[in-house]
Design an enzyme around this catalytic site. Sequence first.
Site, PDB file in Angstrom:
ATOM      1  N   GLU A 206     -36.419  25.754  -7.802  1.00  0.00           N
ATOM      2  CA  GLU A 206     -36.193  24.443  -7.178  1.00  0.00           C
ATOM      3  C   GLU A 206     -37.289  23.444  -7.529  1.00  0.00           C
ATOM      4  O   GLU A 206     -37.146  22.252  -7.287  1.00  0.00           O
ATOM      5  CB  GLU A 206     -36.107  24.597  -5.655  1.00  0.00           C
ATOM      6  CG  GLU A 206     -34.727  24.959  -5.171  1.00  0.00           C
ATOM      7  CD  GLU A 206     -34.297  26.370  -5.542  1.00  0.00           C
ATOM      8  OE1 GLU A 206     -35.131  27.288  -5.461  1.00  0.00           O
ATOM      9  OE2 GLU A 206     -33.145  26.559  -5.939  1.00  0.00           O
ATOM     10  N   ASN A 283     -31.114  31.586  -9.181  1.00  0.00           N
ATOM     11  CA  ASN A 283     -30.183  30.529  -9.566  1.00  0.00           C
ATOM     12  C   ASN A 283     -30.731  29.701 -10.731  1.00  0.00           C
ATOM     13  O   ASN A 283     -31.887  29.827 -11.110  1.00  0.00           O
ATOM     14  CB  ASN A 283     -29.917  29.622  -8.367  1.00  0.00           C
ATOM     15  CG  ASN A 283     -31.187  29.037  -7.793  1.00  0.00           C
ATOM     16  OD1 ASN A 283     -31.859  29.706  -7.004  1.00  0.00           O
ATOM     17  ND2 ASN A 283     -31.548  27.824  -8.181  1.00  0.00           N
ATOM     18  N   ASP A 328     -26.569  27.156  -6.526  1.00  0.00           N
ATOM     19  CA  ASP A 328     -27.756  27.836  -5.979  1.00  0.00           C
ATOM     20  C   ASP A 328     -27.399  29.233  -5.449  1.00  0.00           C
ATOM     21  O   ASP A 328     -27.939  29.676  -4.441  1.00  0.00           O
ATOM     22  CB  ASP A 328     -28.418  26.982  -4.872  1.00  0.00           C
ATOM     23  CG  ASP A 328     -29.748  27.558  -4.413  1.00  0.00           C
ATOM     24  OD1 ASP A 328     -30.414  28.234  -5.229  1.00  0.00           O
ATOM     25  OD2 ASP A 328     -30.116  27.352  -3.245  1.00  0.00           O
ATOM     26  N   HIS A 638     -41.155  20.117   6.074  1.00  0.00           N
ATOM     27  CA  HIS A 638     -40.928  19.332   7.299  1.00  0.00           C
ATOM     28  C   HIS A 638     -39.460  19.308   7.720  1.00  0.00           C
ATOM     29  O   HIS A 638     -39.134  18.731   8.746  1.00  0.00           O
ATOM     30  CB  HIS A 638     -41.479  17.924   7.121  1.00  0.00           C
ATOM     31  CG  HIS A 638     -42.980  17.900   6.967  1.00  0.00           C
ATOM     32  ND1 HIS A 638     -43.836  17.958   8.040  1.00  0.00           N
ATOM     33  CD2 HIS A 638     -43.763  17.872   5.859  1.00  0.00           C
ATOM     34  CE1 HIS A 638     -45.094  17.936   7.601  1.00  0.00           C
ATOM     35  NE2 HIS A 638     -45.076  17.891   6.277  1.00  0.00           N
TER      36      HIS A 638
END
Length: 708
Positions: A206, A283, A328, A638
């Site tokens: 990612e 992925n 993914d 977050h």
Amino acid sequence: MPINRLKHIAKAAMALAVAGAISASLNDASAETIVDDAALADPKQADNWLGYGRTFNQHRFSPLDQINVDSVGKLGLAWSLPLPRDRSLVGTPLVVDGILYFTGSFSRTRAVEAKTGKLIWEYDPEAMKHAGPDRARTMWDSSRGLAYYKGKVIIATVDGRLIALDAKTGTPIWSTQTFDPKLPLHITGHPTVFRDLVLVGNGGSEQGGGRGFVTAFHVETGEQAWRFYIVPGNPADGFEDEAQEMAAKTWTGEWWKIGGGGQTWNGFTYDPEYDQILIGTGNGSPWNRKARSPGGGDNLFLCSIVALDATTGKYKWHYQTVPGETWDYNSTMDIVLADLALKEGEDKRKVLMHAPKNGFFYVIDRKDGKLLSAEPIAKITWATGIDMKTGRPIEAKGARYETEPFLIYPSAFGAHSWHAMSYNPNTGLAYIPKIELPSNWDDTAVNLKDWKKPYYDLDVAADIGLGGDIPKDAGTSSLLAWDPVNQKKAWEVQQPNFWHAGTLTTAGNLVFQGMVDGTFAAYDARDGNKLWSINVGHGISAPPITYSVDGTQYVSLLVGAGGVGYSIGGGSVMAQYGWAYGAQVRQLLTFALDESKPMPDVGKPAFVEALTPAGFTPDEKLADRGQHVYKASCVWCHSAGAVSGGYAPDLRASETFLDMEQLKKVVHDGTLAGNGMPRFENLSDEDLNALQHYVRKQALDTKQPPSN
Ligand code: CA
């Protein structure tokens, strides 16, 4: 005195003596368990929990049965160890001869007496210091576990080091950096030991981490033995081996410029019967195949199980669960070994069982990777089934969001993620923490021709289950008992929300599992009847283990909700329970029969109230741009919508977001890097301004604290 007792005293005493805690006269080294391949291959070895899945077969099944369906009602707290410096606890502890070893946040490693919880030694690899303020942005503080082999405890750190410690003292013996520290990679997985080697992968698909790979090192020295790449490199540079050349034929365009992904961050199983290491691969990077491999192609070895010769690391066979993956759909979930007779009267076959993100449960022949059966365990809309002739999925029309958005089950969190399943050879069932959640995939507004990293969210807008135009009640989950022979459900217990922990099953006919709401429960493994539960005061993401010392069976688990599902998408889920940053103290809890110690005071649920000062009106356009900045940079810790749920501070309540000067210092200059807040030097003043407007808008939209 029983032998076990002597073994325990000898081991504990030696450790304490060397650690300098006390001096001891008992020293019976001959009673120690030698943790080698023979021990790790022995499922009858009942007292210990020697490896990630207990033994090589990854069953997470214990032959202990003192705690059983009849006695489990008498289970109570034997001891607890507060872990005030920890945050995300997702690891599987190990137990060797009465000593329990575990990794916490940032792979801080501890050895404690398994009977009492008394700390023997602690080792802090100082991962954030090693990572530095820039690389810190690819970091998570999760560690799924550690390895033990011939007197060494081996840990992997998020900054990419593999470190061998003396099991008796926690003193480092060697340390190896396992990847180029300039790459945005990280390790959250457990090292895997076999044949005097230790294997480790990494994560980072990612973050644009390039080509995925796994590397084996010699346990004795830390020197590299071999490396296998998941994605081929630039053909012009020549291939490392024939497997890479074969894989390159399944890629199009100039994939090597963005690397391709396939990072292997979990799902390694050593198969002693075929002397092979089975690798579950990740992925694609970026997610969208149109950006990664524009002319199509299967993109080997993404989303596959790859079998490698354990000694040489040479390719043996592969099975790809998701050819040309674009959702993914990692296949990095656990790989469980068994001998199963799949048809009446048929001889048992040596198979592996695998339930990756894509929603199917696979039974595969370990000899050659041939698919034996595959059925859906969850709602699936990307495929209608698996063609048993070709072993390939039958994709649903439009599932690749070719022309319009597509609501896809399972979501990018998967029908099953890294929360390990367990397998009970007595019941013949696998116990799977299952998720029913969709993602909405849409790349209609994406400039695929000019795709750039690291703005990851630009490759596709994958809205995961919790917002957008996805129904709020779309997400559920369950504890699923699956019969792998008949490929059908045996029983299922519905659960609220998602991201519940991995399971443990025992010869006492029990299944244990923790949940994000703080419930730790035991079920009858035969029918799913709930027999016992306790509230531990904070969300659980780690799987329990069981072991025995001096004839007493214990069940132990780490408490402290964490992992990326918690941080990235589950903030609003966690916030509703009052899990808030810094509000609850993490724990290692251990239970036994006829114990009734009071549960530790971990801190009350805390509900964050957003700051909404008068006079600040968020600009819609800026907030919209700020959302892109947020999703590319902040969301990893977050959480979605700036509702943190406790993994990191809730930005809606952050004073820093009221003061642009302060915001720049923290985010751009990295003044809180020492606390784990990375530096984002790539963000311009305009980006930061937009970010402020986005967070302020979120604060206004969500200023009411939850009523429950
Ligand atoms: Ca992924």
